[in-house]
Enzyme design. Structure first.
Site, PDB file in Angstrom:
ATOM      1  N   ASP A 123       0.827  -1.205   0.000  1.00  0.00           N
ATOM      2  CA  ASP A 123       0.000   0.000   0.000  1.00  0.00           C
ATOM      3  C   ASP A 123       0.860   1.253   0.000  1.00  0.00           C
ATOM      4  OD1 ASP A 123      -2.303  -1.458   0.012  1.00  0.00           O
ATOM      5  OD2 ASP A 123      -2.777  -1.136   2.130  1.00  0.00           O
ATOM      6  N   LYS A 161      -3.986   2.840  -2.589  1.00  0.00           N
ATOM      7  CA  LYS A 161      -5.203   3.589  -2.854  1.00  0.00           C
ATOM      8  C   LYS A 161      -5.129   4.891  -2.061  1.00  0.00           C
ATOM      9  CE  LYS A 161      -8.218  -0.424  -3.577  1.00  0.00           C
ATOM     10  NZ  LYS A 161      -8.784  -0.028  -4.864  1.00  0.00           N
ATOM     11  N   MET A 173      -9.319   7.580   8.023  1.00  0.00           N
ATOM     12  CA  MET A 173      -9.362   8.259   6.720  1.00  0.00           C
ATOM     13  C   MET A 173     -10.612   9.142   6.579  1.00  0.00           C
ATOM     14  SD  MET A 173      -8.279   4.817   4.617  1.00  0.00           S
ATOM     15  CE  MET A 173      -9.403   3.830   5.629  1.00  0.00           C
TER      16      MET A 173
END
Length: 264
Positions: A49, A71, A185
């Site tokens: 990631d 991402k 997030m």
């Protein structure tokens, strides 16, 4: 430095053609599990990631190939089905494949999606838990996830929207619970979340805190309230990666701050 005692369990063999789904923790390589460190040393392909710290990747074997598939919110990102295909393909080529994720692979890490894809493709895999970023960030900041005096439960919630643009949670319902919430997030959706939590019953003056870059050299904590979340995020330039804590526990940090030794 330290060495492991002779009585320490042996590390498992990393067979060719197998995929290990591992959590890298919140960032600092010292917070890796020993099994994740073992996997890094053995892997031939590492699919990682964007938030995996460079210091963690530096622990990989010099022979390992690194494939970034991170991402990032609001930016072009690999689709999950493409990531799944990479894992299956690399395993089918006979490589030792490490899928390395920030935090824990099964806490907002899409580890389930990848595990199912591997199982459906007939690929053997192992799951290596990691320290999930929300609970680790709060602990390092001196914010307890639970205490006997304040809360018997804590909510871990994904603060970003789903791929179709919809909200991932019923925020008003979570506000009615009256329990502390750790948002992962959350920055892009924060205005809507803050309003909905108040509609659900959380008081405007509920303590809150931003924990940015937990465990990293530039880590910082910004204390605020639910009503001022959006304003204080802007005033203080809060940016990802950030965990947001909302609830009574966020106000307990002041009692520890004087004597809490800064990480690391």
């Amino acid at each position: 430095m330290f060495s492991l005692p002779n009585t320490f369990p042996e590390f498992p063999e990393f067979p060719r053609g197998e995929v290990w789904l591992a959590g890298a923790g919140p960032g600092d390589p010292r917070l890796l599990t020993l099994l994740a460190l073992h996997a890094l040393s053995q892997a031939e392909v590492i699919v990682h990631d964007a938030l995996v710290d460079k210091r963690v990747l530096a622990l990989a074997s010099s022979r390992a190939s690194l494939i970034p598939v991170g991402k990032r919110g609001g930016q072009p990102s690999p689709r999950q089905r493409d990531i799944n295909a990479i894992l299956v393909e690399q395993a089918s080529l006979g490589h030792r494949v490490l899928r390395l994720k920030g935090g824990d692979p099964f806490v907002f890490g899409r580890g389930w999606d990848e595990a199912i894809a591997l199982a459906d493709a007939g690929v053997y895999f192992r799951i290596i838990p990691g320290l999930t970023s929300g609970l680790t960030a709060t602990a390092l900041a001196g914010i307890p996830a639970t205490t006997r005096e304040t809360n018997p439960a804590v909510v871990l919630a994904a603060g970003h929207r789903a791929e179709d643009g919809s909200s991932r949670a019923d925020w008003e319902a979570l506000g009615r619970l009256g329990q502390p919430i750790l948002l992962y997030m959350p920055l892009l959706q924060l205005p809507d979340v803050a309003i909905a939590l108040q509609r659900g019953g959380l008081a405007a003056d509920t303590p809150a805190a931003f924990i940015q870059s937990a465990s990293k050299p530039d880590a910082r904590v910004v204390e605020t309230t639910l009503a001022r979340l959006v304003e204080d995020a802007t005033l203080n330039g809060v940016a990802s990666p950030t965990i947001v804590v909302i609830g009574t526990i966020a106000g307990l940090r002041s009692r520890l701050r004087t004597y809490l030794v800064d990480w690391p």
